[in-house]
Scaffold this motif. Structure first.
Motif, PDB file in Angstrom:
ATOM      1  N   SER A  72     -23.276   0.323  23.607  1.00 50.88           N
ATOM      2  CA  SER A  72     -23.020  -0.369  22.338  1.00 50.88           C
ATOM      3  C   SER A  72     -22.307   0.551  21.354  1.00 50.88           C
ATOM      4  CB  SER A  72     -24.337  -0.870  21.739  1.00 50.88           C
ATOM      5  OG  SER A  72     -24.963  -1.813  22.593  1.00 50.88           O
ATOM      6  N   PHE A 227     -23.436  -9.642  20.119  1.00 46.25           N
ATOM      7  CA  PHE A 227     -23.983 -10.191  21.362  1.00 46.25           C
ATOM      8  C   PHE A 227     -23.199 -11.388  21.884  1.00 46.25           C
ATOM      9  CE2 PHE A 227     -26.166 -12.116  17.774  1.00 46.25           C
ATOM     10  CZ  PHE A 227     -26.091 -13.464  18.047  1.00 46.25           C
ATOM     11  N   MET A 228     -22.486 -12.106  21.003  1.00 50.31           N
ATOM     12  CA  MET A 228     -21.782 -13.300  21.449  1.00 50.31           C
ATOM     13  C   MET A 228     -20.560 -12.933  22.291  1.00 50.31           C
ATOM     14  SD  MET A 228     -20.226 -16.448  19.213  1.00 50.31           S
ATOM     15  CE  MET A 228     -19.018 -15.384  18.416  1.00 50.31           C
ATOM     16  N   PRO A 230     -19.813 -10.005  23.845  1.00 52.39           N
ATOM     17  CA  PRO A 230     -20.170  -9.398  25.140  1.00 52.39           C
ATOM     18  C   PRO A 230     -20.707 -10.401  26.150  1.00 52.39           C
ATOM     19  CG  PRO A 230     -20.925  -8.004  23.353  1.00 52.39           C
ATOM     20  CD  PRO A 230     -20.440  -9.276  22.721  1.00 52.39           C
ATOM     21  N   ARG A 231     -21.465 -11.400  25.689  1.00 53.58           N
ATOM     22  CA  ARG A 231     -22.022 -12.367  26.631  1.00 53.58           C
ATOM     23  C   ARG A 231     -20.945 -13.281  27.212  1.00 53.58           C
ATOM     24  NH1 ARG A 231     -27.077 -13.825  27.602  1.00 53.58           N
ATOM     25  NH2 ARG A 231     -27.855 -12.777  25.752  1.00 53.58           N
ATOM     26  N   ILE A 232     -20.011 -13.722  26.374  1.00 51.27           N
ATOM     27  CA  ILE A 232     -19.008 -14.685  26.824  1.00 51.27           C
ATOM     28  C   ILE A 232     -17.862 -13.998  27.555  1.00 51.27           C
ATOM     29  CG2 ILE A 232     -17.321 -16.400  26.051  1.00 51.27           C
ATOM     30  CD1 ILE A 232     -19.203 -17.061  23.742  1.00 51.27           C
ATOM     31  N   GLY A 235     -19.615 -10.975  30.413  1.00 51.67           N
ATOM     32  CA  GLY A 235     -20.490 -11.334  31.516  1.00 51.67           C
ATOM     33  C   GLY A 235     -21.550 -10.265  31.742  1.00 51.67           C
ATOM     34  N   ARG A 236     -21.865 -10.001  32.967  1.00 49.58           N
ATOM     35  CA  ARG A 236     -22.833  -8.946  33.270  1.00 49.58           C
ATOM     36  C   ARG A 236     -22.264  -7.566  32.981  1.00 49.58           C
ATOM     37  NH1 ARG A 236     -26.119 -10.617  38.803  1.00 49.58           N
ATOM     38  NH2 ARG A 236     -26.772 -12.706  38.105  1.00 49.58           N
ATOM     39  N   PHE A 239     -22.895  -6.428  29.149  1.00 49.58           N
ATOM     40  CA  PHE A 239     -24.239  -6.521  28.586  1.00 49.58           C
ATOM     41  C   PHE A 239     -24.491  -5.338  27.656  1.00 49.58           C
ATOM     42  CE2 PHE A 239     -28.905  -7.188  28.914  1.00 49.58           C
ATOM     43  CZ  PHE A 239     -28.904  -8.548  28.681  1.00 49.58           C
ATOM     44  N   ASN A 243     -27.403  -7.998  23.198  1.00 51.66           N
ATOM     45  CA  ASN A 243     -27.802  -9.087  24.092  1.00 51.66           C
ATOM     46  C   ASN A 243     -29.294  -9.028  24.409  1.00 51.66           C
ATOM     47  OD1 ASN A 243     -24.769  -8.216  25.347  1.00 51.66           O
ATOM     48  ND2 ASN A 243     -25.065 -10.321  24.730  1.00 51.66           N
ATOM     49  N   GLU A 246     -31.139 -10.292  21.359  1.00 50.83           N
ATOM     50  CA  GLU A 246     -31.038 -11.751  21.274  1.00 50.83           C
ATOM     51  C   GLU A 246     -31.975 -12.423  22.274  1.00 50.83           C
ATOM     52  OE1 GLU A 246     -27.847 -15.369  22.060  1.00 50.83           O
ATOM     53  OE2 GLU A 246     -27.672 -13.413  23.048  1.00 50.83           O
ATOM     54  N   ASP A 247     -32.027 -11.905  23.494  1.00 45.94           N
ATOM     55  CA  ASP A 247     -32.877 -12.501  24.520  1.00 45.94           C
ATOM     56  C   ASP A 247     -34.357 -12.419  24.149  1.00 45.94           C
ATOM     57  OD1 ASP A 247     -30.738 -13.192  26.068  1.00 45.94           O
ATOM     58  OD2 ASP A 247     -30.843 -11.409  27.353  1.00 45.94           O
TER      59      ASP A 247
END
Length: 288
Positions: A72, A227-228, A230-232, A235-236, A239, A243, A246-247
């Motif tokens: 990060s 987090f948005m 990196p997630r979209i 992907g993996r 991460f 993220n 957020e989880d």
């Protein structure tokens, strides 16, 4: 009542509502999050919570969190550096070389991303960066038989999406500092024989440091917790610590751990700012 006291009360009356609002919307939620970070479970649904330090200890004992923190921070460095590399020349052109309606048109292009939803902007990049996307098709059209370009679900895709989102902040903050520089200072330096590069290095760059510092903070701090994108886009492979936080709140419902990770990330940001504060203060005093 003296004039000085009247001014003091006037300042208090004008600023008090803003400070009260900030205290209510910032300090109160942070206090609640700090309280949750020292609990075993979220005290909802009849569950009994007990005080614990295990949420903070997990961060330092599990290498998974430390690895994501490093990624990060590295993401924040990359995005901030690219925004500065792209944004400062654009701000310089707007402040010193572009005039009239051309400047208004360029400003419109700069603020245009703010007029669209961040989620829509991020998903639009998936159409561009994937295999058989717009960039890949353009490359195939110019160079038939070239290897397919598939940047989706990579660290590079995350960087591109975040730079697109945060570049306007760097341009606007640098523009304000550059616009405030008196042109007579540049003319005086040139009349004394300074080259264009020397004028930039010895006059423009030092005087624009406040804008650079403001843009760096406005970009680096939110990027390391993003987090948005990196997630979209990642992907993996994209991460990040954001993220995981957020989880904890939306998927696992482990609010105490999510709160603890949030405060650790906040502490890291404050430590980084404190480390660079003497450098910034020294240069700001020199400018004053």
């Amino acid at each position: 009542m003296t004039l000085a006291r009247q001014r003091r009360w006037a300042v208090i009356g004008l600023t008090a509502p803003a400070y009260l609002w900030l205290a209510f919307t910032v300090l109160l939620p942070l206090s609640a999050m700090l309280y949750f970070s020292f609990l075993t479970v979220a005290p909802f649904g009849g569950r009994v919570a007990e005080p614990t330090f295990s949420n903070y200890l997990d961060y330092f004992t599990k290498g998974f969190y430390l690895t994501l923190t490093g990624r990060s921070l590295w993401l924040g460095v990359w995005v901030t550096a690219l925004c500065l590399l792209l944004g400062f020349p654009a701000a310089l052109a707007l402040a010193k070389y572009v005039r009239g309606r051309w400047r208004e048109a360029l400003f419109l292009l700069i603020v245009l991303p703010f007029w669209s939803n961040a989620l829509v902007r991020t998903f639009s990049w998936t159409m561009v960066l994937r295999s058989e996307g717009l960039v890949d098709r353009a490359i195939q059209g110019l160079f038939p038989g070239a290897p397919h370009l598939d940047l989706l679900f990579t660290f590079t895709a995350v960087v591109i999406g975040l730079v697109h989102s945060f570049l306007p902040y760097m341009i606007l903050t640098c523009y304000i500092s550059l616009q405030a520089i008196d042109d007579s200072l540049l003319e005086a330096a040139q009349s004394l024989g300074a080259t264009g590069f020397t004028v930039f290095r010895r006059v423009m760059l030092p005087l624009s440091l406040p804008g650079i510092a403001a843009g760096t903070i406005l970009i680096f701090v939110p990027v390391i917790g993003s987090f948005m994108e990196p997630r979209i886009l990642g992907g993996r492979g994209g991460f990040m610590l954001g993220n995981v936080i957020e989880d904890q709140f939306t998927v696992v419902f482990n609010w105490p751990l999510g709160a603890a990770l949030s405060f650790i990330l906040l502490g890291l940001v404050l430590l980084i700012l404190a480390a660079f504060y003497p450098f910034l203060r020294r240069h700001m005093q020199g400018l004053a």
